[in-house]
Design an enzyme around this catalytic site. Structure first.
Site, PDB file in Angstrom:
ATOM      1  N   CYS A  80      21.750  -7.464  23.719  1.00 17.43           N
ATOM      2  CA  CYS A  80      22.187  -6.898  22.438  1.00 17.43           C
ATOM      3  C   CYS A  80      23.712  -6.732  22.429  1.00 17.43           C
ATOM      4  O   CYS A  80      24.442  -7.707  22.356  1.00 17.43           O
ATOM      5  CB  CYS A  80      21.448  -5.590  22.170  1.00 17.43           C
ATOM      6  SG  CYS A  80      21.548  -5.043  20.440  1.00 17.43           S
ATOM      7  N   HIS A 174      15.851  -7.107  22.768  1.00 19.10           N
ATOM      8  CA  HIS A 174      15.668  -6.236  23.934  1.00 19.10           C
ATOM      9  C   HIS A 174      14.441  -6.668  24.746  1.00 19.10           C
ATOM     10  O   HIS A 174      13.312  -6.317  24.404  1.00 19.10           O
ATOM     11  CB  HIS A 174      15.506  -4.781  23.485  1.00 19.10           C
ATOM     12  CG  HIS A 174      16.759  -4.180  22.951  1.00 19.10           C
ATOM     13  ND1 HIS A 174      17.664  -3.515  23.743  1.00 19.10           N
ATOM     14  CD2 HIS A 174      17.278  -4.168  21.694  1.00 19.10           C
ATOM     15  CE1 HIS A 174      18.681  -3.103  23.005  1.00 19.10           C
ATOM     16  NE2 HIS A 174      18.475  -3.493  21.763  1.00 19.10           N
ATOM     17  N   GLU A 176      13.545  -5.521  27.557  1.00 20.07           N
ATOM     18  CA  GLU A 176      13.015  -4.382  28.309  1.00 20.07           C
ATOM     19  C   GLU A 176      11.993  -3.569  27.528  1.00 20.07           C
ATOM     20  O   GLU A 176      11.230  -2.790  28.113  1.00 20.07           O
ATOM     21  CB  GLU A 176      14.169  -3.467  28.759  1.00 20.07           C
ATOM     22  CG  GLU A 176      14.839  -2.658  27.657  1.00 20.07           C
ATOM     23  CD  GLU A 176      15.935  -3.415  26.917  1.00 20.07           C
ATOM     24  OE1 GLU A 176      16.768  -2.767  26.261  1.00 20.07           O
ATOM     25  OE2 GLU A 176      15.964  -4.668  26.980  1.00 20.07           O
ATOM     26  N   SER A 228       6.811  24.106  41.387  1.00 21.61           N
ATOM     27  CA  SER A 228       6.028  24.610  40.261  1.00 21.61           C
ATOM     28  C   SER A 228       4.559  24.237  40.349  1.00 21.61           C
ATOM     29  O   SER A 228       3.741  24.785  39.613  1.00 21.61           O
ATOM     30  CB  SER A 228       6.598  24.043  38.955  1.00 21.61           C
ATOM     31  OG  SER A 228       6.405  22.639  38.907  1.00 21.61           O
ATOM     32  N   SER A 234       6.180  18.805  43.362  1.00 21.13           N
ATOM     33  CA  SER A 234       5.284  18.620  44.510  1.00 21.13           C
ATOM     34  C   SER A 234       5.677  17.392  45.322  1.00 21.13           C
ATOM     35  O   SER A 234       5.749  17.437  46.555  1.00 21.13           O
ATOM     36  CB  SER A 234       3.829  18.495  44.043  1.00 21.13           C
ATOM     37  OG  SER A 234       3.389  19.675  43.411  1.00 21.13           O
TER      38      SER A 234
END
Length: 513
Positions: A80, A174, A176, A228, A234
């Site tokens: 782009c 694009h 992606e 948390s 974790s």
């Protein structure tokens, strides 16, 4: 390890480029658009990709790559804005398009050129995703057109003939984005066939590399980790534990902003991970500081500062703090001069006090959520932990819109538990990326038991996504939504109306605050 550099010109999709590259088993790094050739040589990439961006290459605010990158002898792909920057550098002309292209477009591959374009090998005419207002109107010398669309005659360009050895390519669309049907194949053609990269990046390789990095950073110092019970913290904790063992001290903070019975559940399964763990109940402190605070940004800043204070109170000799910051956190928090705007500050990034006494270790900072789960599986973490839905660092404080109180938090907890319970019992929980409830700062008139009510409005939110960068609202069955709404209104005191959020990201964000 062979790698690719993505130079960021401010596209909202820059992180997606990196993610798609990694899906091919190739390591990618993102650097600023004006990175010097010297810095690029230090990274020793096998190829360079220029991202899209929001500016115009002919405008006063144009941001352009260092001219020296085109003399490095590396294959370059511009996407782009990246295509337009290439065209400008090589003497082509870019102008504002009379008809802008946003969304799907039909790409037609040119088949009459000799030799065949390696970039478009095995790529048929197909749908691509456009997002541009400018286009190339005069072809640079030494380039040829390899694809076109209804509004972009020069939809794809590449060097050929005497300049063919430069291996410079450009795409106006694009690759992606998932809506570009053969986007992943295009990237594979560029990276593997043209740049000659051998895929060798994997979760195991990432773990080995991060363990070395963590050991080099922390040395013999002790490290504290705010955990948390969610996927990110974790996985981050287990990864750091693999690197430094008992030098890691994990602290679980009950901030009073957790889901129903969350503290008990978290403590139970965290103990099974074999981590050195301390519970810090700071719920009263958080709620006191959040009293009468309605601004979401102020909430995040307060929560960030208070988290650090609580951690510091747990400190003995720790010098480092582990956080489970991910790529989407970073892109929504960091505004680079020129590129994409700050959307919201993230608890793990912009919400931290500038004068924090602890140094940060962010082992997952360059990963997307699905990559974090893959790393977690490689580390042997249980699937029920890895497949939990994302939960914001500030907790329910950003799902209670307006000022936060214990009463409003309890109302939200009860409603949210019903929503998640029904999702799980209906087999829908793992089919959506994230689901949660939002208590609005709005009340509505209702009738219950022949009596007029004036109570809270609750919004349900469920989205489908693969990485959190973009998301579509989940089209849950109507009978399911009716059942959830009926249960909430009848079982949760203080709610008399339930709405369902049908906004996608963009333009909305997943969380409301």
């Amino acid at each position: 390890m062979q790698s690719v550099l993505v130079l960021d010109f401010g596209s909202q999709y820059t992180q997606l480029i990196a993610r798609r590259i990694r899906e091919l088993g190739i390591y990618s790094e993102i650097l600023p658009y004006n990175t010097t050739p010297e810095t690029i040589r230090e990274h020793a990439p096998k190829a360079i990709i220029l991202s899209g961006g929001p500016t115009s290459v002919y405008g006063e605010s144009a941001i352009l790559p260092h001219e020296g990158i085109f003399s490095l002898g590396l294959p370059i792909l511009g996407i782009c804005y990246g295509l337009q920057a290439i065209a400008k550098h090589f003497g082509g002309e870019v102008a504002s398009s009379a008809k802008q292209e946003f969304g799907r477009a039909k790409m037609l591959v040119s088949r009459d050129g000799e030799p065949e374009s390696m970039l478009f090998r095995n790529i048929p005419d197909s749908d691509v995703w456009m997002s541009h207002g400018d286009k190339v109107v005069n072809l640079p010398d030494g380039f040829r057109i390899t694809a076109s669309s209804a509004n972009s005659e020069m939809c794809a360009l590449e060097t050929y003939g005497s300049k063919g050895a430069l291996k410079v390519f450009g795409l106006q669309f694009h690759p992606e984005v998932q809506h570009t049907l053969y986007g992943k194949q295009l990237l594979s053609n560029f990276l593997i066939d043209i740049a000659g990269i051998t895929p060798d990046w994997s979760p195991k390789h990432f773990i080995d590399h991060q363990i070395e990095e963590i050991r080099r950073t922390a040395g013999d110092e002790t490290v504290i980790c705010g955990i948390s019970g969610g996927v990110d913290s974790s996985v981050a904790a287990v990864l750091v534990s693999r690197a430094i063992g008992k030098n890691l001290h994990c602290v679980f903070v009950d901030n009073g902003l957790l889901r129903k019975n969350e503290a008990d559940k978290v403590m139970q399964f965290l103990k099974h991970l074999g981590l050195r763990l301390t519970l810090a109940d700071a719920s009263e402190l958080f709620l006191k500081r959040l009293k009468n605070v309605a601004s979401p940004e102020k909430k995040r800043k307060i929560i960030g500062r208070t988290f650090i204070q609580v951690f510091e109170e747990q400190l003995d000799k720790e010098k480092f703090l582990v956080q489970g910051t991910l790529y989407p956190d970073v892109i929504e928090s960091v505004s680079v001069k020129g590129p994409s705007e700050t959307i919201k500050s993230h608890h793990n990034v912009g919400g931290l006090p500038k004068r924090m006494k602890l140094k940060l270790i962010e082992p997952l900072r360059e990963l997307f959520k699905d990559e974090v789960r893959a790393v977690g599986r490689e580390l042997g973490i249980a699937e029920d932990i890895l497949m939990r839905h994302p939960f914001p660092g500030p907790g329910l404080a950003v799902r209670v819109l307006g000022s936060v109180s214990k009463e409003r938090l309890d109302i939200l907890r009860d409603a949210d538990e019903i929503f998640l319970e029904e999702l799980k019992s209906s087999g829908l929980y793992q089919k959506v990326w994230q689901a949660f409830s939002v208590l609005l700062p709005v009340q509505s008139v209702g009738v219950m038991g022949d009596k007029r009510t004036y109570e809270n409005v609750l919004a349900l939110r469920a989205v489908e996504s693969s990485d959190g960068m973009t998301a579509d609202w989940a089209q849950l069955p109507h009978d399911f939504l009716a059942r959830v709404s009926n249960r909430i209104i009848n079982e949760v005191r203080g709610i008399n109306r339930v709405a369902y959020d049908i906004s996608s990201k963009p333009p909305a964000t997943i969380e409301w605050e």
